[in-house]
Design a protein around this motif. Structure first.
Motif, PDB file in Angstrom:
ATOM      1  N   LYS A  45       0.840  -1.215   0.000  1.00 18.43           N
ATOM      2  CA  LYS A  45       0.000   0.000   0.000  1.00 18.43           C
ATOM      3  C   LYS A  45       0.870   1.257   0.000  1.00 18.43           C
ATOM      4  CE  LYS A  45      -3.811   2.484   1.126  1.00 18.43           C
ATOM      5  NZ  LYS A  45      -4.795   2.868   0.132  1.00 18.43           N
ATOM      6  N   TRP A  50      -2.247   1.928  -3.839  1.00 22.31           N
ATOM      7  CA  TRP A  50      -3.504   1.367  -4.352  1.00 22.31           C
ATOM      8  C   TRP A  50      -4.645   1.666  -3.386  1.00 22.31           C
ATOM      9  CZ3 TRP A  50      -0.124  -3.501  -4.730  1.00 22.31           C
ATOM     10  CH2 TRP A  50       0.557  -3.526  -5.945  1.00 22.31           C
ATOM     11  N   TRP A  52      -6.947  -0.471  -2.251  1.00 25.69           N
ATOM     12  CA  TRP A  52      -7.138  -1.539  -1.246  1.00 25.69           C
ATOM     13  C   TRP A  52      -6.167  -2.657  -1.565  1.00 25.69           C
ATOM     14  CZ3 TRP A  52      -8.302  -6.578  -0.015  1.00 25.69           C
ATOM     15  CH2 TRP A  52      -8.941  -6.825   1.203  1.00 25.69           C
ATOM     16  N   GLN A  69      -5.068  -3.157   3.938  1.00 26.05           N
ATOM     17  CA  GLN A  69      -4.940  -1.701   4.045  1.00 26.05           C
ATOM     18  C   GLN A  69      -5.948  -1.092   3.087  1.00 26.05           C
ATOM     19  OE1 GLN A  69      -2.077   0.375   5.491  1.00 26.05           O
ATOM     20  NE2 GLN A  69      -1.914  -1.387   6.846  1.00 26.05           N
ATOM     21  N   GLY A  70      -6.741  -0.165   3.559  1.00 28.23           N
ATOM     22  CA  GLY A  70      -7.724   0.480   2.700  1.00 28.23           C
ATOM     23  C   GLY A  70      -9.062   0.557   3.390  1.00 28.23           C
ATOM     24  N   VAL A 132      -5.990  -6.994  -4.761  1.00 26.74           N
ATOM     25  CA  VAL A 132      -5.568  -5.598  -4.900  1.00 26.74           C
ATOM     26  C   VAL A 132      -6.589  -4.864  -5.760  1.00 26.74           C
ATOM     27  CG1 VAL A 132      -3.730  -4.020  -5.554  1.00 26.74           C
ATOM     28  CG2 VAL A 132      -3.150  -6.346  -4.838  1.00 26.74           C
TER      29      VAL A 132
END
Ligand code: SME
Length: 157
Positions: A45, A50, A52, A69-70, A132
């Motif tokens: 990330k 990106w 997510w 992450q996201g 991703v």
């Protein structure tokens, strides 16, 4: 290693080539799977920005949300459902240039436009997937596939 990443500029290949040794460093000497998935998601990330990036792990015949992450995401995905469930069922990486055109896509975030899902195998069984998502159309290609498949092999599932 120090818990700081050096973020590379340049082509996609240059960015992967720069982040992979750092991911190897983060994984060295640590065998806790959650800790390792968490750091891989965070490193990717931070390098690529990106929308997510994260993992779903197979538990009782479902994919269950794991470190990511996201934005918040759906917690459980059945086999064959969405891009993640299809990548699991087919046991192969799926690249989706436009998620709205993918039959059965699970829209966790309306910002997601394109996606790559890499299945992770242990003794020929899919045990997890790396998912991703990007907020841009058509972001992922065979270069991402090659490097992300290499990265997931670094994690001891
Ligand atoms: N879009 C995915 C669901 C997971 S989230 O995007 C994090 C899919 O259709 O498999």
């Amino acid at each position: 290693m120090a818990e700081d990443l050096t973020i590379a500029q340049g082509s996609k290949e240059e960015q992967y080539e720069a982040i992979i040794p750092q991911i190897e460093g983060l994984l060295t000497g640590e065998n806790d799977l959650v800790a390792n998935m968490a750091n891989v998601a965070a490193a990717l990330k931070e390098q690529f920005g990106w929308l997510w990036v994260g993992f779903y792990v197979v538990k009782n015949d479902e994919l269950v949300l794991a470190p990511f992450q996201g934005p918040v995401a759906c917690t459980r995905i059945k086999k064959g459902r969405g891009v993640c469930g299809q990548a699991w069922q087919q046991a192969q990486t799926l690249i989706v240039p436009d998620v709205e055109k993918f039959p059965g896509h699970i829209a966790c975030s309306s910002l997601s436009k394109s996606e790559i899902v890499v299945p992770i195998k242990k003794q020929d069984e899919v045990v997890a997937v790396l998912d991703v998502d990007s907020n841009e159309y058509n972001l992922f290609d065979e270069t991402d596939q090659r490097y992300l498949e290499q990265i997931v092999r670094l994690i001891n599932f």
